[in-house]
Write a protein that holds these residues in place. Structure first.
Motif, PDB file in Angstrom:
ATOM      1  N   PRO A  23      -3.887  -2.104 -10.415  1.00 46.05           N
ATOM      2  CA  PRO A  23      -4.726  -1.719  -9.271  1.00 46.05           C
ATOM      3  C   PRO A  23      -6.187  -2.146  -9.435  1.00 46.05           C
ATOM      4  O   PRO A  23      -6.819  -2.575  -8.471  1.00 46.05           O
ATOM      5  CB  PRO A  23      -4.602  -0.196  -9.231  1.00 46.05           C
ATOM      6  CG  PRO A  23      -3.281   0.076  -9.871  1.00 46.05           C
ATOM      7  CD  PRO A  23      -3.153  -0.959 -10.954  1.00 46.05           C
ATOM      8  N   ALA A  27      -7.986  -4.869  -6.953  1.00 46.40           N
ATOM      9  CA  ALA A  27      -9.221  -4.511  -6.238  1.00 46.40           C
ATOM     10  C   ALA A  27     -10.305  -5.552  -6.475  1.00 46.40           C
ATOM     11  O   ALA A  27     -11.037  -5.928  -5.552  1.00 46.40           O
ATOM     12  CB  ALA A  27      -9.700  -3.133  -6.679  1.00 46.40           C
ATOM     13  N   LEU A 100      -7.761   2.772  -4.474  1.00 46.86           N
ATOM     14  CA  LEU A 100      -7.468   1.643  -3.594  1.00 46.86           C
ATOM     15  C   LEU A 100      -7.819   1.948  -2.143  1.00 46.86           C
ATOM     16  O   LEU A 100      -8.302   1.067  -1.426  1.00 46.86           O
ATOM     17  CB  LEU A 100      -6.008   1.224  -3.735  1.00 46.86           C
ATOM     18  CG  LEU A 100      -5.635   0.627  -5.093  1.00 46.86           C
ATOM     19  CD1 LEU A 100      -4.168   0.231  -5.120  1.00 46.86           C
ATOM     20  CD2 LEU A 100      -6.515  -0.561  -5.438  1.00 46.86           C
ATOM     21  N   GLY A 101      -7.580   3.175  -1.708  1.00 49.81           N
ATOM     22  CA  GLY A 101      -7.992   3.549  -0.358  1.00 49.81           C
ATOM     23  C   GLY A 101      -9.493   3.400  -0.194  1.00 49.81           C
ATOM     24  O   GLY A 101      -9.980   2.837   0.792  1.00 49.81           O
ATOM     25  N   TYR A 104     -10.525  -0.619  -0.439  1.00 49.25           N
ATOM     26  CA  TYR A 104     -10.149  -1.450   0.694  1.00 49.25           C
ATOM     27  C   TYR A 104     -10.807  -0.975   1.989  1.00 49.25           C
ATOM     28  O   TYR A 104     -11.169  -1.783   2.840  1.00 49.25           O
ATOM     29  CB  TYR A 104      -8.630  -1.527   0.833  1.00 49.25           C
ATOM     30  CG  TYR A 104      -8.004  -2.346  -0.259  1.00 49.25           C
ATOM     31  CD1 TYR A 104      -8.288  -3.698  -0.390  1.00 49.25           C
ATOM     32  CD2 TYR A 104      -7.135  -1.782  -1.182  1.00 49.25           C
ATOM     33  CE1 TYR A 104      -7.729  -4.461  -1.391  1.00 49.25           C
ATOM     34  CE2 TYR A 104      -6.567  -2.536  -2.191  1.00 49.25           C
ATOM     35  CZ  TYR A 104      -6.871  -3.879  -2.286  1.00 49.25           C
ATOM     36  OH  TYR A 104      -6.311  -4.634  -3.282  1.00 49.25           O
ATOM     37  N   GLY A 133      -4.540   5.212   1.509  1.00 40.92           N
ATOM     38  CA  GLY A 133      -4.509   4.720   0.138  1.00 40.92           C
ATOM     39  C   GLY A 133      -3.188   4.994  -0.546  1.00 40.92           C
ATOM     40  O   GLY A 133      -2.770   4.237  -1.433  1.00 40.92           O
ATOM     41  N   ILE A 136      -0.981   2.118   0.140  1.00 46.97           N
ATOM     42  CA  ILE A 136      -1.350   0.970  -0.691  1.00 46.97           C
ATOM     43  C   ILE A 136      -0.906   1.204  -2.135  1.00 46.97           C
ATOM     44  O   ILE A 136      -0.425   0.290  -2.801  1.00 46.97           O
ATOM     45  CB  ILE A 136      -2.865   0.698  -0.610  1.00 46.97           C
ATOM     46  CG1 ILE A 136      -3.266   0.397   0.837  1.00 46.97           C
ATOM     47  CG2 ILE A 136      -3.255  -0.471  -1.513  1.00 46.97           C
ATOM     48  CD1 ILE A 136      -4.762   0.342   1.071  1.00 46.97           C
ATOM     49  N   ASN A 146       3.572  -6.340  -5.717  1.00 43.99           N
ATOM     50  CA  ASN A 146       2.202  -5.864  -5.922  1.00 43.99           C
ATOM     51  C   ASN A 146       1.190  -7.008  -5.980  1.00 43.99           C
ATOM     52  O   ASN A 146      -0.005  -6.776  -5.816  1.00 43.99           O
ATOM     53  CB  ASN A 146       2.097  -4.974  -7.154  1.00 43.99           C
ATOM     54  CG  ASN A 146       2.475  -5.666  -8.434  1.00 43.99           C
ATOM     55  OD1 ASN A 146       2.712  -6.864  -8.472  1.00 43.99           O
ATOM     56  ND2 ASN A 146       2.558  -4.891  -9.491  1.00 43.99           N
ATOM     57  N   THR A 149      -0.845  -7.134  -2.886  1.00 44.28           N
ATOM     58  CA  THR A 149      -1.602  -5.923  -2.543  1.00 44.28           C
ATOM     59  C   THR A 149      -2.932  -6.217  -1.861  1.00 44.28           C
ATOM     60  O   THR A 149      -3.254  -5.559  -0.878  1.00 44.28           O
ATOM     61  CB  THR A 149      -1.820  -5.041  -3.789  1.00 44.28           C
ATOM     62  OG1 THR A 149      -0.541  -4.671  -4.300  1.00 44.28           O
ATOM     63  CG2 THR A 149      -2.610  -3.796  -3.452  1.00 44.28           C
ATOM     64  N   GLY A 153      -3.514  -4.477   1.548  1.00 37.60           N
ATOM     65  CA  GLY A 153      -4.556  -3.448   1.534  1.00 37.60           C
ATOM     66  C   GLY A 153      -5.694  -3.744   2.496  1.00 37.60           C
ATOM     67  O   GLY A 153      -6.118  -2.870   3.260  1.00 37.60           O
ATOM     68  N   MET A 157      -6.407  -1.680   5.963  1.00 38.87           N
ATOM     69  CA  MET A 157      -7.667  -0.947   6.108  1.00 38.87           C
ATOM     70  C   MET A 157      -8.559  -1.507   7.214  1.00 38.87           C
ATOM     71  O   MET A 157      -9.391  -0.782   7.749  1.00 38.87           O
ATOM     72  CB  MET A 157      -8.420  -0.896   4.778  1.00 38.87           C
ATOM     73  CG  MET A 157      -7.812   0.084   3.821  1.00 38.87           C
ATOM     74  SD  MET A 157      -7.689   1.753   4.533  1.00 38.87           S
ATOM     75  CE  MET A 157      -7.253   2.673   3.085  1.00 38.87           C
TER      76      MET A 157
END
Length: 177
Positions: A23, A27, A100-101, A104, A133, A136, A146, A149, A153, A157
């Motif tokens: 993750p 990101a 992640l929420g 993004y 999130g 995601i 993944n 992602t 993501g 978003m």
């Protein structure tokens, strides 16, 4: 025999490390491609709206590094909880959903707002952003998939930002009457 144990331990450590750092890595990668992905989503789904402004490379890099470092810190704090079977996995999932929420959503919102305003908007809708999130985080937990992602993501978003910012703009217009 000792060499075999060490090599197996190192291999397992690398696999476990890559799983837990995925993750954070996604990101960081997303911060470089977020604007291209967001622009395509805006053109396809919101052609009547003016498109957002791309983040300058330096700002995108700073935001990506900040969230990656935050993710590593959060995961290091959550690491001891892995000793408690399923409880640790739940903590990691919740931490991933939050991180992640947050990342993004802010990347999508910063296309339309200064960083401070994007963070304020995220905080104002923190439960919705956290729930988004979680989707995601579920996506990032599927091996091989993944790798996509950042695409999922950011696109997801952008839709969330449009929905939440549009609702906020409507509320502001009604309250100003």
């Amino acid at each position: 025999m000792l060499a075999k144990i060490v090599s197996v331990s190192v291999a397992l450590g690398i696999v476990a490390g890559s799983v837990f750092l995925m993750p954070a890595v996604t990101a960081l990668v997303a911060s470089f491609f977020a604007d291209d992905i967001a622009l395509e989503v805006e053109r396809s789904h919101y052609p009547a709206d003016p498109p957002g402004t791309a983040l300058p490379f330096g700002r995108a890099l700073i935001e990506g590094v900040k969230i990656a470092l935050l993710a590593v810190g959060v995961y290091l704090v959550a690491l001891p909880f892995l000793l408690f079977a399923g409880f640790g996995a739940i903590i990691f999932f919740v931490a991933t959903a939050y991180l992640l929420g947050r990342e993004y959503f802010e990347l999508a919102a910063m296309r339309f707002h200064p960083p401070a305003e994007a963070k304020r908007l995220r905080k104002a809708h923190q439960s919705t952003v956290f729930l988004a999130g979680m989707f995601i985080a579920a996506f990032v937990s599927i091996p091989i998939l993944n790798l996509a992602t950042p695409l999922f993501g950011v696109a997801f978003m952008v839709h969330m930002h449009k929905r939440l910012a549009g609702a906020r703009a409507l509320i502001e217009r009604v309250s100003n009457r």
